[in-house]
Write an enzyme that holds these catalytic residues in place. Sequence first.
Site, PDB file in Angstrom:
ATOM      1  N   ASP A 427      71.937 -21.970 -19.169  1.00  0.00           N
ATOM      2  CA  ASP A 427      70.648 -22.033 -18.472  1.00  0.00           C
ATOM      3  C   ASP A 427      70.449 -20.736 -17.680  1.00  0.00           C
ATOM      4  O   ASP A 427      71.363 -19.922 -17.573  1.00  0.00           O
ATOM      5  CB  ASP A 427      70.700 -23.268 -17.545  1.00  0.00           C
ATOM      6  CG  ASP A 427      69.362 -23.545 -16.899  1.00  0.00           C
ATOM      7  OD1 ASP A 427      68.332 -23.118 -17.441  1.00  0.00           O
ATOM      8  OD2 ASP A 427      69.360 -24.204 -15.838  1.00  0.00           O
ATOM      9  N   GLU A 430      67.374 -15.993 -18.575  1.00  0.00           N
ATOM     10  CA  GLU A 430      66.235 -15.111 -18.950  1.00  0.00           C
ATOM     11  C   GLU A 430      66.544 -13.636 -18.673  1.00  0.00           C
ATOM     12  O   GLU A 430      66.001 -12.812 -19.390  1.00  0.00           O
ATOM     13  CB  GLU A 430      64.970 -15.554 -18.197  1.00  0.00           C
ATOM     14  CG  GLU A 430      64.415 -16.884 -18.666  1.00  0.00           C
ATOM     15  CD  GLU A 430      65.297 -18.082 -18.285  1.00  0.00           C
ATOM     16  OE1 GLU A 430      65.907 -18.036 -17.200  1.00  0.00           O
ATOM     17  OE2 GLU A 430      65.385 -19.034 -19.072  1.00  0.00           O
ATOM     18  N   ASP A 503      61.602 -26.272 -17.907  1.00  0.00           N
ATOM     19  CA  ASP A 503      61.229 -27.189 -16.819  1.00  0.00           C
ATOM     20  C   ASP A 503      59.789 -27.670 -16.923  1.00  0.00           C
ATOM     21  O   ASP A 503      58.889 -27.164 -16.231  1.00  0.00           O
ATOM     22  CB  ASP A 503      61.472 -26.509 -15.471  1.00  0.00           C
ATOM     23  CG  ASP A 503      62.939 -26.223 -15.253  1.00  0.00           C
ATOM     24  OD1 ASP A 503      63.781 -26.834 -15.952  1.00  0.00           O
ATOM     25  OD2 ASP A 503      63.252 -25.390 -14.389  1.00  0.00           O
TER      26      ASP A 503
HETATM   27  C1  GLC Z   1      66.969 -25.187 -14.233  1.00  0.00           C
HETATM   28  C2  GLC Z   1      67.010 -25.856 -15.603  1.00  0.00           C
HETATM   29  C3  GLC Z   1      67.164 -27.338 -15.426  1.00  0.00           C
HETATM   30  C4  GLC Z   1      68.420 -27.631 -14.632  1.00  0.00           C
HETATM   31  C5  GLC Z   1      68.375 -26.920 -13.291  1.00  0.00           C
HETATM   32  C6  GLC Z   1      69.677 -27.060 -12.508  1.00  0.00           C
HETATM   33  O1  GLC Z   1      65.830 -25.539 -13.550  1.00  0.00           O
HETATM   34  O2  GLC Z   1      65.900 -25.524 -16.381  1.00  0.00           O
HETATM   35  O3  GLC Z   1      67.214 -27.959 -16.688  1.00  0.00           O
HETATM   36  O4  GLC Z   1      68.568 -29.001 -14.438  1.00  0.00           O
HETATM   37  O5  GLC Z   1      68.130 -25.542 -13.477  1.00  0.00           O
HETATM   38  O6  GLC Z   1      70.750 -26.574 -13.218  1.00  0.00           O
END
Ligand code: GLC
Length: 817
Positions: A427, A430, A503
């Site tokens: 995650d 980017e 998200d």
């Molecule tokens: C980001 C991700 C989400 C995750 C969060 C905490 O917002 O997109 O899916 O739960 O981080 O890790």
Amino acid sequence: MEDNILNQELIANKLIDEEEEFHHLNNPADGIKPIIKKYLGVPKSADQSGNKFYFSDGDAKVEVVVITNEIIRVRLAPHSVFLDEFSYAVPKLEQRAIDFTLTEDENEFKVSTSAVNCHIRKTDFFISFSDSNDFVTSSDAVPMHWEENVKFGGYYVFCTKTCHAEESFFGLGDKPTELNLRGKRLKNWNTDAYSFAWNQDPLYRSIPFYISVNEGIAHGIFFDNTFKAHFDFGAEDPTKTSFWADGGELQYYYIHGPHMMDVVKSYHILTGTHPMPPLWALGYHQCRWSYYPEAKVKKITNGFRENKIPCDGIYLDIDYMDGYRCFTWNRKYFSDPKRMIKELAADGFKTVVIIDPGIRVDDNYAVFKEGKEKRHFCRRSDDYFMEGHVWPGRCQFPDFTNPEVREWWGGLFDELVQMGVAGVWNDMNEPAVFGAGTFPDDVRHQYDGYRGSHRKAHNVYGMQMVRATYDGLRKLMKNKRPFTITRAGYSGVQRFSSVWTGDNVASWEHLKLGNIQCQRLSVSGISFCGTDIGGFSGEPDGELFTRWIQMGTFSPFMRAHSAGDTKEREPWSFGEPFTSINRKFIELRYRLLPYLYSIFWEHHRYGFPILRPVVMQEQEEITNHFRQDEFTYGDKILICPVLEPGATSRKVYLPKGKWYDFWSNLVIEGGKEIDVQTPLETMPIFIKAGSVIPEYPVMQYVGEKEIEEVKLNVYFSDYEVNSFLFEDYGETFAYEQDIYLEKKFVVNGSRAKLTIQQSMEGLYTPRYENYEFNIIGLPFKPTRIIADNKEFKDFTFDKDKILKLKLRKNFTQIVID
Ligand code: GLC
């Protein structure tokens, strides 16, 4: 000649005005005075070297490379020096076209294959493409052009093509907007976009590939440039389509159709397909930010088993770590992770853990210490380390564009793999940085030896992170298939990972958007995709959650996920009737697993997308260019999610041919819109006549029980239809050594007879012995069944006119009359 030069100048001057507008709009913060663009002049020479052709105006050079009969690559070198051949998207550029020629007449040079002609016009260096019927599919509206970047060096590079009145555009990855991109201007720059809105741009991924359909003929453009890139599909000027980038080379692949499917398949030849996932990864996954401590995780997994709702994947979000330090555990919450993962596995759950790129600056933290000693973290142009705040606080970030760093990173998963972790979720790649958004432009990257700044590496950072993760897991897991999921990506990321759309929000609008985004990702090379079912932020009510589960049943990746500040969000959280309907659909997902696995194989091996918007079935029909709700799942099942609250019916377009209503088995003639009843317990699902749809028995998780027989639902048709069933071990790479079975069924019926043939390829032997046939829609009462030349008497034909019989799995032909 003079006329030509004058003409050229006139065109150029007119366009400079137009293009300055582009420049102004796209680089407002640069504070640079617009600089005159330079345009290709008149081509003066043509050279050939194997499959490469070079055209020069005396200063700039254009390279035209024939790759396959359908794919031609064009590159521009403003001062005749091309960049080294290197691409993260296209790992191997194999030349597959056999016959190609260069011809010349007074008007043009022409490079031709059996499918495509690339024309280079002598008066003005316009490049265009036509098919073997001389239909012009794509043509420059302006010669390729560039502009020196006085701030960073290099060039802004531009390509502008003619946009036709009824031309439509598809692709570009995860853009949260209408499926048809006509009239849009969009940007590629990977961005963390929490709770993104309809039309927000850019989002998490950069896929610089689009498909055009004009007068029923499709072609694709893959602009393989990792810098911030822009696309304009007739937004600024309805007669022009442009793509340009803030650096790098003007390099694009023209991909010929004529069908959209041909374009997508060729794009997959260039950028690759998803490897086969472990079968369990196609099951249902449950996620939450975050399930902790261990007792909570167990409460959730027990909840699935108690409620008899199938589930294979359970996720640990950032709170499992010690102070969000990657590759550590919070021992207060998880005192013995290895034991817990083992116990979860014994109950049929695979554990997936999140790993972000930000490594906390902390000399007592082994990963940071080692990364620092080995100088694996990204540095700024003045050699100081790049630092930014993310979940753990002050962090440094590995340079995943360095192969040594990828190798090191891959090895860090050793302990997690030893503990039994089955999948990794990357995650924030980017890369996201709190406050600043992302890294500053001057951060340096090794870029596999082709060094560059963050301007060049930004869009590939996440892809290289998940590549390091996937390759590391693959080594550590020996012959087992790892499961990976990433938020950021660039073209080709599919070779290493699945993705989710980031998200999103618990709203009906986002349900619609997710439906479009998954179809768009699928035609953009990323078939293994899904949304956060239920919406990440905000609160869905039971109806919205159930409608989302229904749609998610047909997303190649199916996971519910929600933010930490929301209420409980499991399939049973909303009480009845929702729990039962959610169970019914998740069970349907498990019943259809062999079908999904087979269409995954068709993707992996042959380059078909898994989700296919209706326009892919009938692109010649312009109204289909604007249909974005219906899609087919593989080519046999048509899905139309219910996207409105309180909907008791909805319109569904069925492409031409005969379709069976999945719920009632009624046959409907396609080629028209129909009204379909949509009580909450159902959603519109239609099966193409002639299909053989395989089914497994419902299980609570993949591998719960030995499969004793596979059900084959055969839908009668009076024309010939082929179906596939792919089978293998479901978790090893043996398929790469041909240890798999690809079965082909051919169904062909008439008013009084039905034949079903089976042929097989591959070396795998499934353990079950029999098929249980359900033959639906026979227009006659069967009296005789001959299976492989022997009469077969043991069958039933019930009041619903379903012919049921059991047959050995190795039959080659059944004739029913
Ligand atoms: C980001 C991700 C989400 C995750 C969060 C905490 O917002 O997109 O899916 O739960 O981080 O890790």
